[in-house]
Write a protein that holds these residues in place. Sequence first.
Motif: not given
Length: 588
Positions: A404-409, A411-416, A444-446, A519-520
């Motif tokens: 989970i430590f790297v799980a948001e990377v 997804s956030t790359v794609n969103e950005t 701000v949220g992240l 992640g952000m």
Amino acid sequence: MERASIETKDTWNLSLIYKDEQEFYNDLNEAKQLLNQLLLQKEHFLNDIDHFINFHEKYIRMSRYIQKLHCFAHLHCDVEPNDQKYQTMYAAILSFYDQVTSALDFYTVEMIAADTTVENFLKDERLADYRYSIAEILRQKKHVLSQEMETLISKTSSISDISSQVFDAFRLDYDPVHINGEEKFLNSATLSEFLKNPDPNVRQEAYHNFFKEYKKYENVFASTLSGVMKKDAFYADVKKFNSPLEASLFDDNVPTSLFFKILEKANKEYRPLFHRYNALKKKVLNLKTMYNYDLNIPIVEYDTKKYTVDECFDIILDVVKVFGNDYVEIIQKAKDERWIDYYPHAGKRVGAYSSGCYDTNPYILMNFIGDYNSLSTMIHELGHSAHTYLSCHHQSPVNCDYRIFVAEVASTVNETLLINYMLEHASSKEEKAYFLYELLENCVGLIFRQPMYADFEHILHTWAQEGKPMSAQMITDLYMSKNAEYFGPDVTMDQYVSHSCFYIPHFYYNYYVYKYTLGMTVALAIVSRILGGDQKQKEAYLNFLKSGGSKYPVDLLKDALVDPLEDQLYDDAFHYFENILNQFEELI
């Protein structure tokens, strides 16, 4: 809308996992037989290398069955909760998993007791795939207790989760919100829309009606939240960790300094940037007094278009082509092979997620309504699914699961990347301002809000470790003070801010929220470099996606050229926010 009225092409195809009920139970029986075989080897799996390899091969086969069975059952239950056939399947696999956990509680103790023997076994090339995961087990030596104590602790797991279970089960009803004399239904989904309403009375009524319910039951929520903190402190103490924080970071092999580095950067060094952003909002909105519930009012008026699923895919495929044909083909496969369940309907779980394992596709649940948020959510979840797909196709079943430590990377790359794409293709000043605002709000949220949450959570854990009482008054006073510091002098705190802490489920996840910030910051660094034409960064990132859980998370990120232990990563992220804020101020 009922599920039966949705076209088959707009639902996920779970028959690729199991065609029928019989196949499910056949695999469950296979898993049970493997557990029996493992138990028969309990006394001699450490006798020699052949027994050792045989034991671990059986364990991995059983684990694959468990993951596949769980995936099938929970996906069905999330879209067909009233179908008792799937509820029974779900209960069956959860029950079996509890049985496995209890039956194999000897494993870690025995492995550590024979650590020298195990280290010699690992020199055999047949165990090359197992070296990292088994080294992880041996690393626990200091924190593993006697067999009797480990068995006792494993039996407390269901009891220790009661606080979380009460929180999940507790359902509140809210008084309606009045708009133009009409009563409007209020719940967690509609609250955000009411807070965007231009009428300040509507915003206040919605906020008060929602959070006064949490104040009404403040003692219940305080008990559940403090119960979670005490549980984490208890296990940290029993397992011989110096603190709950150290215990939570142990599995990822992350130093506590990383956690405090994130808090220092966001909550002290760069927080004036967030205060500047709030001052800008107050000025643009022309509010004499700006309450915290006013911050959701859109300060850019722009009606984004509505998107069909096909239009979303056209945009997403254009966005991700920067990664090359192999990545594009994965996204196309998600559409063609029906990985995604798109539309909301009666009984369907809210929100969105990606879920899959080595022996299934990485499926996506959505509640698609055709707005920009739906598009953003889709590319976010496809980032998770592409990460899972690449991990499972380039790693063995032993090493494919990433932390989970790297799980948001991913997804956030794609969103950005998506927001940058929308900015690049904006056809007017208003449209560009809208997407700059979206990017600012996302940052701000992240990179600001989550570290504030992390600070609050850490203080509660410290209180639990020190044995301090945690009354509703103590918790809510702390949360009020943290929010006042966080939002700054241009935002006035409403009385119910103090009780909004009881609404946030992430406080029950044991030091999870700071990982969103990580992640952000990582994503911003990766995106800015890739869009700048850095071929080395792109290759390193794609290799990171293929690496699964084959190394410690920090090492995986270092290989991706984004070292989370370095100040520069966080400085770059906050300077990126500052640059976007400068552009936004100039535009509006």
